[in-house]
Motif scaffolding. Structure first.
Motif, PDB file in Angstrom:
ATOM      1  N   VAL A 126      -2.196  -2.452   7.145  1.00 15.70           N
ATOM      2  CA  VAL A 126      -2.674  -3.793   7.498  1.00 15.70           C
ATOM      3  C   VAL A 126      -1.981  -4.285   8.757  1.00 15.70           C
ATOM      4  N   VAL A 127      -2.659  -5.204   9.426  1.00 15.37           N
ATOM      5  CA  VAL A 127      -2.070  -5.931  10.547  1.00 15.37           C
ATOM      6  C   VAL A 127      -1.562  -7.259  10.018  1.00 15.37           C
ATOM      7  N   THR A 128      -0.270  -7.454  10.066  1.00  8.58           N
ATOM      8  CA  THR A 128       0.339  -8.700   9.625  1.00  8.58           C
ATOM      9  C   THR A 128       1.640  -8.883  10.384  1.00  8.58           C
ATOM     10  N   SER A 129       2.134 -10.094  10.441  1.00 12.52           N
ATOM     11  CA  SER A 129       3.366 -10.372  11.166  1.00 12.52           C
ATOM     12  C   SER A 129       4.568 -10.264  10.244  1.00 12.52           C
ATOM     13  N   GLN A 130       5.691  -9.823  10.797  1.00 14.53           N
ATOM     14  CA  GLN A 130       6.887  -9.606   9.994  1.00 14.53           C
ATOM     15  C   GLN A 130       7.356 -10.879   9.308  1.00 14.53           C
ATOM     16  N   ASP A 131       7.122 -12.033   9.931  1.00 16.80           N
ATOM     17  CA  ASP A 131       7.538 -13.283   9.290  1.00 16.80           C
ATOM     18  C   ASP A 131       6.640 -13.643   8.110  1.00 16.80           C
ATOM     19  N   ARG A 132       5.512 -12.960   7.943  1.00 16.42           N
ATOM     20  CA  ARG A 132       4.694 -13.089   6.735  1.00 16.42           C
ATOM     21  C   ARG A 132       5.090 -12.049   5.685  1.00 16.42           C
ATOM     22  N   LEU A 133       5.534 -10.889   6.137  1.00 20.88           N
ATOM     23  CA  LEU A 133       5.895  -9.812   5.218  1.00 20.88           C
ATOM     24  C   LEU A 133       7.238 -10.063   4.540  1.00 20.88           C
ATOM     25  N   GLU A 134       8.244 -10.472   5.303  1.00 22.50           N
ATOM     26  CA  GLU A 134       9.602 -10.570   4.762  1.00 22.50           C
ATOM     27  C   GLU A 134       9.741 -11.558   3.600  1.00 22.50           C
ATOM     28  N   PRO A 135       9.111 -12.743   3.638  1.00 23.87           N
ATOM     29  CA  PRO A 135       9.225 -13.623   2.467  1.00 23.87           C
ATOM     30  C   PRO A 135       8.682 -12.999   1.189  1.00 23.87           C
ATOM     31  N   THR A 136       7.623 -12.198   1.304  1.00 24.24           N
ATOM     32  CA  THR A 136       7.074 -11.515   0.137  1.00 24.24           C
ATOM     33  C   THR A 136       8.089 -10.527  -0.433  1.00 24.24           C
ATOM     34  N   LEU A 137       8.752  -9.779   0.446  1.00 22.54           N
ATOM     35  CA  LEU A 137       9.755  -8.810  -0.004  1.00 22.54           C
ATOM     36  C   LEU A 137      10.965  -9.513  -0.610  1.00 22.54           C
ATOM     37  N   LEU A 138      11.391 -10.618   0.013  1.00 22.04           N
ATOM     38  CA  LEU A 138      12.553 -11.346  -0.501  1.00 22.04           C
ATOM     39  C   LEU A 138      12.269 -11.919  -1.881  1.00 22.04           C
ATOM     40  N   GLU A 139      11.082 -12.474  -2.062  1.00 21.58           N
ATOM     41  CA  GLU A 139      10.720 -13.052  -3.354  1.00 21.58           C
ATOM     42  C   GLU A 139      10.684 -11.987  -4.450  1.00 21.58           C
ATOM     43  N   ALA A 140      10.339 -10.755  -4.058  1.00 23.56           N
ATOM     44  CA  ALA A 140      10.247  -9.673  -5.042  1.00 23.56           C
ATOM     45  C   ALA A 140      11.608  -9.088  -5.397  1.00 23.56           C
ATOM     46  N   ALA A 141      12.646  -9.409  -4.616  1.00 25.32           N
ATOM     47  CA  ALA A 141      13.982  -8.835  -4.847  1.00 25.32           C
ATOM     48  C   ALA A 141      14.714  -9.612  -5.932  1.00 25.32           C
ATOM     49  N   THR A 142      14.095  -9.729  -7.092  1.00 22.26           N
ATOM     50  CA  THR A 142      14.642 -10.565  -8.163  1.00 22.26           C
ATOM     51  C   THR A 142      15.890  -9.960  -8.797  1.00 22.26           C
TER      52      THR A 142
END
Length: 313
Positions: free
Chosen positions: A81-97
């Motif tokens: 996918v084409v997406t910006s890193q500032d959209r990707l990183e919050p998703t990864l951080l939220e998943a790092a429970t």
């Protein structure tokens, strides 16, 4: 297993930076159950093209599909996918429970022991100093890696290739982009990239001689080729950075492992930097899991240099 992540910056980067999440990275995110959420916030597949123009407001003289984004790779269950890193990183951080995450904390020292590593940490806001004992340290701290420097690991390759500026701006460019979507428009006056499905643009260009006094709004408008067109660029942020290329002389010292740009920096063409970093960490983590849980020996983590060549893991 307990995990601690420390990041010397006080927050996630607000800049878009990396733009392409390729097929291999999406396969890893699929294993984590995150591929649907990431794809849902990204551009649709038709944006997986690169278009070449004299100016953004002109027509194409060539175009090319991004492999694995504009169309599927038959061997994979996912597409990039084409997406910006500032959209990707919050998703990864939220998943790092399951991990403790500390922002604004920097590693300033490392000392190896028989069964682990002691990392000395400093809170950049309060000045508080702490020491953490870990069985392994995975250093993914970027091209200017503090950990690589602390370990005394050198690098081979050309190093700095040039200074680049990213200008984030708002403008109504739908007249020239909506009918011919793309993730990147390469022009004679720099590259233009739509940032988010709901709007926003970035312009990437070699840094001018006097960036502190540059008229960025005027430069963007001229680069757009907007003479005679009513196009106004509202500049929001400007970031200067250096594109580099090198490989660390070794990827491991004792129980400290280098990953991502700390181990190897790539020019931005092709969007490989972030994706190679994701694959690095995934590769290290399943091997660490094997060593720590007892179903693999410590030799699985070995990376050595033999006869002048890197033996990669």
């Amino acid at each position: 297993m307990r995990t601690l992540l420390v990041e010397k910056r006080v927050e996630l980067s607000p800049f878009p930076r990396s733009r392409l999440v390729n097929v291999r990275s999406m396969e890893i995110f699929r294993q984590l159950g995150l591929d649907g959420e990431i794809a849902g916030r990204a551009f649709p597949p038709e944006y997986g093209r690169i278009r070449f123009r004299d100016t953004l407001l002109g027509g194409d003289f060539a175009s090319a599909a991004m492999i694995g984004v504009n169309g599927p790779v038959p061997e994979s269950p996912v597409t990039g996918v084409v997406t910006s890193q500032d959209r990707l990183e919050p998703t990864l951080l939220e998943a790092a429970t399951g991990a403790q995450v500390r922002f604004g904390v920097e590693v300033v020292g490392l000392a190896e022991e028989a069964e682990g590593v002691v990392a000395r940490l400093v809170d950049r806001r309060s000045g508080e100093k702490t020491a953490v004992r870990a069985r392994y340290v995975l250093a993914a701290d970027g091209a200017n890696s503090t950990v690589r420097e602390l370990l005394g690991i050198g690098s081979v390759g050309p190093g700095a290739l040039g200074r680049v500026t990213t200008v984030v701006f708002d403008a109504d460019l739908t007249r020239w982009s909506a009918g011919q979507p793309a993730g990147v428009y390469v022009t004679a006056h720099g590259s233009f990239m739509p940032l988010y499905p709901e709007g926003g643009w970035a312009w990437v260009v070699p840094t001018p001689d006097d960036p502190a006094h540059a008229d960025w709004a005027g430069l963007v408008s001229r680069a757009l080729g907007s003479d005679g067109h009513d196009v106004r660029a509202d500049v929001l942020r400007v970031q200067h950075w250096t594109t580099t290329a090198y490989v660390a002389e070794r990827f491991r010292r004792g129980r400290v492992l280098l990953a991502g740009d700390a181990a190897h920096a790539l020019p931005p063409a092709g969007g490989l930097g972030m994706n190679v970093g994701v694959v690095d960490v995934h590769n290290f983590c399943w091997k660490l899991a094997g060593v720590l849980r007892g179903w693999a020996g410590a030799g699985l983590l070995r990376a050595t240099r033999r006869n002048g060549n890197l033996s990669l893991i």
